[in-house]
Design a protein around this motif. Structure first.
Motif, short mmCIF file in Angstrom:
data_model
loop_
_atom_site.label_atom_id
_atom_site.label_comp_id
_atom_site.label_asym_id
_atom_site.label_seq_id
_atom_site.Cartn_x
_atom_site.Cartn_y
_atom_site.Cartn_z
N GLY A 78 0.80 -1.21 0.00
CA GLY A 78 0.00 0.00 0.00
C GLY A 78 0.84 1.26 0.00
O GLY A 78 0.44 2.29 0.55
N LEU A 79 2.03 1.19 -0.63
CA LEU A 79 2.92 2.35 -0.63
C LEU A 79 2.38 3.43 -1.57
O LEU A 79 1.68 3.14 -2.53
CB LEU A 79 4.31 1.93 -1.09
CG LEU A 79 5.08 1.01 -0.16
CD1 LEU A 79 6.41 0.61 -0.80
CD2 LEU A 79 5.33 1.68 1.17
N PRO A 80 2.69 4.69 -1.27
CA PRO A 80 2.33 5.76 -2.21
C PRO A 80 3.08 5.58 -3.54
O PRO A 80 4.15 4.96 -3.58
CB PRO A 80 2.76 7.04 -1.50
CG PRO A 80 3.71 6.60 -0.44
CD PRO A 80 3.36 5.20 -0.08
N LEU A 81 2.51 6.14 -4.59
CA LEU A 81 3.05 5.91 -5.94
C LEU A 81 4.54 6.25 -6.09
O LEU A 81 5.29 5.42 -6.63
CB LEU A 81 2.21 6.70 -6.95
CG LEU A 81 2.63 6.53 -8.41
CD1 LEU A 81 2.49 5.09 -8.86
CD2 LEU A 81 1.82 7.45 -9.31
N PRO A 82 5.00 7.42 -5.62
CA PRO A 82 6.44 7.71 -5.80
C PRO A 82 7.31 6.65 -5.13
O PRO A 82 8.35 6.26 -5.68
CB PRO A 82 6.61 9.07 -5.13
CG PRO A 82 5.27 9.69 -5.15
CD PRO A 82 4.29 8.54 -5.00
N ALA A 83 6.88 6.16 -3.95
CA ALA A 83 7.69 5.17 -3.24
C ALA A 83 7.70 3.84 -3.99
O ALA A 83 8.77 3.23 -4.17
CB ALA A 83 7.16 4.96 -1.82
N SER A 84 6.52 3.40 -4.45
CA SER A 84 6.53 2.11 -5.14
C SER A 84 7.25 2.24 -6.48
O SER A 84 7.87 1.28 -6.96
CB SER A 84 5.11 1.56 -5.31
OG SER A 84 4.26 2.51 -5.85
N MET A 85 7.22 3.42 -7.08
CA MET A 85 7.96 3.61 -8.33
C MET A 85 9.46 3.54 -8.09
O MET A 85 10.20 2.92 -8.85
CB MET A 85 7.58 4.95 -8.95
CG MET A 85 7.90 5.04 -10.40
SD MET A 85 6.92 6.29 -11.25
CE MET A 85 7.60 7.78 -10.63
N LEU A 86 9.88 4.18 -7.00
CA LEU A 86 11.31 4.17 -6.66
C LEU A 86 11.77 2.74 -6.37
O LEU A 86 12.82 2.30 -6.84
CB LEU A 86 11.55 5.07 -5.44
CG LEU A 86 12.98 5.56 -5.27
CD1 LEU A 86 13.33 6.52 -6.39
CD2 LEU A 86 13.15 6.22 -3.92
N LEU A 87 10.95 2.01 -5.58
CA LEU A 87 11.32 0.63 -5.27
C LEU A 87 11.29 -0.24 -6.53
O LEU A 87 12.10 -1.16 -6.67
CB LEU A 87 10.37 0.06 -4.22
CG LEU A 87 10.60 0.61 -2.81
CD1 LEU A 87 9.54 0.09 -1.85
CD2 LEU A 87 11.99 0.22 -2.30
N ALA A 88 10.35 0.06 -7.45
CA ALA A 88 10.32 -0.68 -8.71
C ALA A 88 11.61 -0.44 -9.49
O ALA A 88 12.16 -1.36 -10.10
CB ALA A 88 9.12 -0.24 -9.55
N ALA A 89 12.11 0.80 -9.45
CA ALA A 89 13.37 1.11 -10.12
C ALA A 89 14.51 0.32 -9.49
O ALA A 89 15.38 -0.22 -10.20
CB ALA A 89 13.66 2.61 -10.05
N VAL A 90 14.49 0.22 -8.16
CA VAL A 90 15.53 -0.54 -7.47
C VAL A 90 15.46 -2.02 -7.86
O VAL A 90 16.48 -2.66 -8.12
CB VAL A 90 15.40 -0.38 -5.94
CG1 VAL A 90 16.35 -1.31 -5.22
CG2 VAL A 90 15.66 1.07 -5.54
N ALA A 91 14.22 -2.55 -7.93
CA ALA A 91 14.06 -3.95 -8.31
C ALA A 91 14.59 -4.18 -9.73
O ALA A 91 15.32 -5.14 -9.99
CB ALA A 91 12.58 -4.35 -8.23
N ALA A 92 14.23 -3.28 -10.65
CA ALA A 92 14.71 -3.42 -12.03
C ALA A 92 16.22 -3.31 -12.08
O ALA A 92 16.89 -4.05 -12.82
CB ALA A 92 14.06 -2.36 -12.92
N ALA A 93 16.79 -2.41 -11.27
CA ALA A 93 18.24 -2.25 -11.24
C ALA A 93 18.90 -3.54 -10.75
O ALA A 93 19.92 -3.97 -11.30
CB ALA A 93 18.63 -1.08 -10.34
N ALA A 94 18.31 -4.17 -9.73
CA ALA A 94 18.89 -5.40 -9.19
C ALA A 94 18.87 -6.51 -10.24
O ALA A 94 19.88 -7.20 -10.44
CB ALA A 94 18.12 -5.84 -7.95
#
Lengths: 288, 349
Positions: B95-111
C-alpha cells in the motif's frame, strides 16, 4: 635499418652529446634511489613461439631507456608484459618494492605506471580535455551522487583535476585543442594527447610504444622534446620503443637491444652502436 | 582528410549562442507543460503522447547502456516488465504511495539488471546481446509461471490501480500525462548531468577502448555494472509509466521481444549516445505509424482489405527506417544537428 644505425654517428648528431652531457650525471645521482622497474628473467611464449626469453632489465629513476630491435624482436611484448596485458610464463617484474609475476593491469595507474599504445588507444568521442582527464579517474574519490548533488568535495576534486589537465595540456601545447573531439584531430596531435593522458597523473614510470611512429621529422623532434621535458621536470623513468634510430640515440640514456626475444646488448648509445652483436642483428634482419 | 578540415573549421560557440541554443528546449518545455494540458484533446494524449513519453524514457535508459557504455541489450522490455509488476505489487501488498513504489520498482529493475549485466564482464557485442535475451525470456517466463506476481489473475492481465500523488488524483488523461511528463523530465535532467559529468567519461572510455580504459585505471567492471543497473532502473520506471499511465493494465505479453526491439530501434534511429535521440526515435516510432494509418485510411479505405493495408503500413515504416539510416547512420539527432548548422550558416556568413 643498418644505414640508419651507422648514420646516427655522434658527429652527425650533436643533439645526442648535449643530452648525454646533461642527463648522465643526473642519472647517476638518482641511481642511488634504486631501480624504478626491474625485470628478472622474464619469459613469454605464444604456443611454440618464444616472444621473450629470460629478459632482465633495470630502469633507474629519471632514466630514459630505449628498447630497440628488428621487427618481431619482442619489444611490444615486453611493454605488454610490464603493463600486465600479457602474463609472463616465468620471471618477475618489480616496481620499486612491489613484485609481480602477472602485473594486474587495472592497478597499473595506482602503481605509478602509465603507457601509450603503438596504435592510438584514445577515446575518439571524448574531447581532448576529457581524454586527458580519464588518466586521473583512478584518483577520483567522489562518486556519481557527489557529482549529482554538487557536493563541495566533488566540486573541489573536479576543479583540481581540471587544473591538472590544463597544466599538462599547456606543457604539451594542447591548450587550443582542449575542447575538440579527439577523433577530429590530426594524427600527430592525437599522439600528443595520448602522451598527455599518460603524464597527467605524474607517473614514476612511463612506457612509450612507438610514440613517434608515422610522424614527420618536425613532429618527432617536438615529441622527443616533450618526453625529455617531462623527465627533467618530474624525474620519471621512461621506457621507449622507437624505430627511428636518430631519435633513439638522441633521447636515451641507455639502450637495450632485443633480437628474437633475447636481450643481446644493453648500454649507453655509444656502447650499443659499436656492439658487433647489434650490428649483426640488424644486418641479419635486413638480409632476411 | 575531412577530419583535419573539421578540426580547423568549427569555432567554439560564444556564450550568447549557447543561450540561444537553450531556446528550443524552453519552447518545448513550455508547450509540453502549458499548451498540451490546456489545449490537447484526449486522443492526442492517450494515443500519442503517453506511449511517446514511456518509450522515450525506455529509449533513454537503453541509450545509457548501449549508446554511452557500448553494451548491446535485447532485454529492455523485460526490465519494463519488472518495473511495472514490481510497482503493482508494492502498491498492492504494501500500500505504498506511488512515488515510493515507483522508486522501489526502479531498485528492483536495477537489481535484476545487475544480475543480467554480469555476463557483460566477459562477453561483448553480439555474444552479450544474445545473453541479454536470457533476461527477456526469463522474466516473461517467471511472470507467467508464478501467479503471485499478477495476484493470481487467471489471464495474467491485471488492472493497474488509479494513480495519484499525495491525495491528488491523477487518473484523468491530463493527470496521467503530467505525471509521466514530470517523471520523464526529471530523469532526463539527471541523466544529462550524469553523462556529461565524470561518470560519462568513464562510460565512453569503456565503450571506445576497453583495454586502454583498464590500463589507465578506469574501473571497467564497476562502470559496466553501473550502466546496467542505472539503465535497467530507468527502463523499469518507463515500464511503470507504460502500465500505470498509458495502458492502465499490467500484462507480461505487452513486454515481449517485439517491445525490446522497438526500444532498440528507437535508440538506433534516434541516435546512439545522445539524449535527444531517444525522444526523436520514439517520436518516429510512435507517431509515424499513426500518421500512416490515417493516410492509408484516407486513400485505401474500401479499396483494399484491412490486412493488406496493415501490411502496406509495415512496409512503408520499414522503408522509411532504411532510408533514414542510409541518409544518416548516426540517426535523427545527427540530421537535426546538420539542419541547425545549415540554418545557422547564412546568418554567420
Amino acid at each position: 635499418m643498418t644505414s640508419a644505425l651507422l648514420r646516427a654517428h655522434p658527429a652527425a648528431h650533436p643533439v645526442r652529446d648535449r643530452t648525454e652531457a646533461q642527463a648522465l650525471p643526473k642519472g647517476e645521482t638518482r641511481a642511488a634511489t634504486g631501480a624504478v622497474l626491474a625485470l628478472e628473467a622474464v619469459s613469454l611464449g605464444f604456443g611454440g613461439i618464444k616472444a621473450l626469453t629470460a629478459v632482465s632489465l633495470d630502469v633507474k629513476a629519471g632514466e630514459i631507456r630505449a628498447v630497440i630491435g628488428p621487427n618481431g624482436a619482442g619489444k611490444s611484448s615486453l611493454i605488454n608484459v610490464i603493463s600486465g596485458l600479457y602474463q609472463a610464463d616465468a620471471g618477475e617484474i618489480r616496481f620499486g618494492a612491489q613484485r609481480f609475476r602477472a602485473v594486474p593491469p587495472q592497478r597499473l595507474a595506482v602503481l605509478g605506471v602509465a603507457r601509450t599504445f603503438q596504435n592510438l588507444a584514445l577515446f575518439p568521442a571524448l574531447t581532448v580535455a576529457e581524454n586527458i582527464l580519464s588518466g586521473l579517474v583512478f584518483q577520483r574519490r567522489s562518486g556519481v551522487l557527489g557529482h549529482l548533488l554538487s557536493l563541495p568535495a566533488a566540486r573541489r576534486e573536479q576543479a583540481r583535476q581540471n587544473g591538472q589537465v590544463r597544466k599538462v595540456a599547456e606543457r604539451l601545447h594542447l591548450t587550443a585543442a582542449l575542447d575538440r573531439k579527439v577523433g577530429t584531430l590530426p594524427y600527430g596531435l592525437q599522439k600528443r594527447v595520448e602522451l598527455a593522458r599518460a603524464l597527467v597523473a605524474e607517473p614514476r614510470l612511463l612506457l612509450l610504444d612507438e610514440p613517434m611512429a608515422g610522424m614527420t621529422a618536425t613532429e618527432k623532434a617536438e615529441m622527443a622534446g616533450f618526453v625529455r621535458q617531462a623527465r627533467d621536470a618530474s624525474g620519471l623513468s621512461v621506457i621507449l620503443i622507437e624505430h627511428d634510430i636518430g631519435v633513439v640515440m638522441g633521447l636515451s640514456d641507455h639502450i637495450a637491444v632485443l633480437d628474437h626475444g633475447v636481450k643481446i646488448a644493453d648500454g649507453t648509445p655509444d656502447q650499443v652502436r659499436r656492439d658487433p652483436e647489434v650490428i649483426r642483428a640488424y644486418l641479419g634482419a635486413e638480409a632476411a | 582528410m575531412s577530419l583535419v578540415t573539421e578540426f580547423s573549421a568549427t569555432p567554439l560557440p560564444p556564450r550568447e549562442n549557447r543561450l540561444l541554443a537553450a531556446l528550443p528546449l524552453v519552447v518545448i518545455l513550455a508547450v509540453a507543460y502549458l499548451a498540451v494540458p490546456l489545449l490537447a484533446n484526449e486522443y492526442l494524449i492517450e494515443a500519442i503522447l503517453l506511449p511517446f513519453l514511456a518509450l522515450s524514457l525506455a529509449g533513454l535508459g537503453l541509450n545509457l547502456l548501449t549508446g554511452y557504455a557500448g553494451q548491446v541489450s535485447l532485454g529492455s522490455a523485460a526490465f519494463m516488465a519488472v518495473g511495472a509488476f514490481a510497482a503493482f505489487n508494492f502498491d498492492l501488498r504494501l500500500g505504498l504511495p506511488l512515488p515510493a513504489s515507483m522508486l522501489l520498482a526502479a531498485v528492483a529493475a536495477a537489481a535484476i539488471g545487475l544480475v543480467f549485466g554480469l555476463p557483460s564482464l566477459r562477453l561483448r557485442g553480439f555474444y552479450l546481446a544474445v545473453s541479454t535475451l536470457a533476461a527477456q525470456f526469463f522474466v516473461q517466463w517467471a511472470l507467467n509461471k508464478f501467479g503471485w506476481f499478477s495476484n493470481g489473475s487467471a489471464s495474467g492481465i491485471i488492472a493497474a490501480p488509479a494513480i495519484g500523488i499525495a491525495g491528488l488524483p491523477l487518473s484523468g488523461p491530463v493527470g496521467r500525462y503530467l505525471f509521466a511528463l514530470v517523471t520523464v523530465t526529471a530523469i532526463t535532467f539527471l541523466l544529462h548531468r550524469i553523462v556529461n559529468g565524470p561518470q560519462g567519461v568513464n562510460l565512453i572510455a569503456v565503450r571506445d577502448n576497453e583495454t586502454a580504459a583498464r590500463v589507465i585505471g578506469v574501473p571497467v567492471l564497476r562502470t559496466k555494472l553501473f550502466a546496467f543497473a542505472l539503465s535497467s532502473a530507468i527502463i523499469g520506471i518507463a515500464g511503470v509509466i507504460w502500465a500505470f499511465a498509458y495502458l492502465r493494465t499490467v500484462e507480461p505479453a505487452g513486454f515481449n521481444l517485439d517491445r525490446s526491439f522497438q526500444i532498440l530501434f528507437i535508440v538506433i534511429i534516434g541516435g546512439l549516445a545522445t539524449i535527444r535521440g531517444a525522444f526523436l526515435g520514439a517520436g518516429l516510432i510512435v507517431v509515424f505509424p499513426l500518421v500512416l494509418s490515417r493516410l492509408t485510411g484516407l486513400f485505401f479505405d474500401g479499396v483494399a482489405d484491412p490486412g493488406t493495408i496493415e501490411l502496406l503500413e509495415r512496409i512503408a515504416l520499414g522503408t522509411v527506417i532504411i532510408l533514414f539510416l542510409i541518409a544518416e547512420p548516426s540517426g535523427l539527432s545527427a540530421i537535426l544537428s546538420r539542419l541547425k548548422r545549415r540554418l545557422a550558416a547564412p546568418r554567420a556568413g
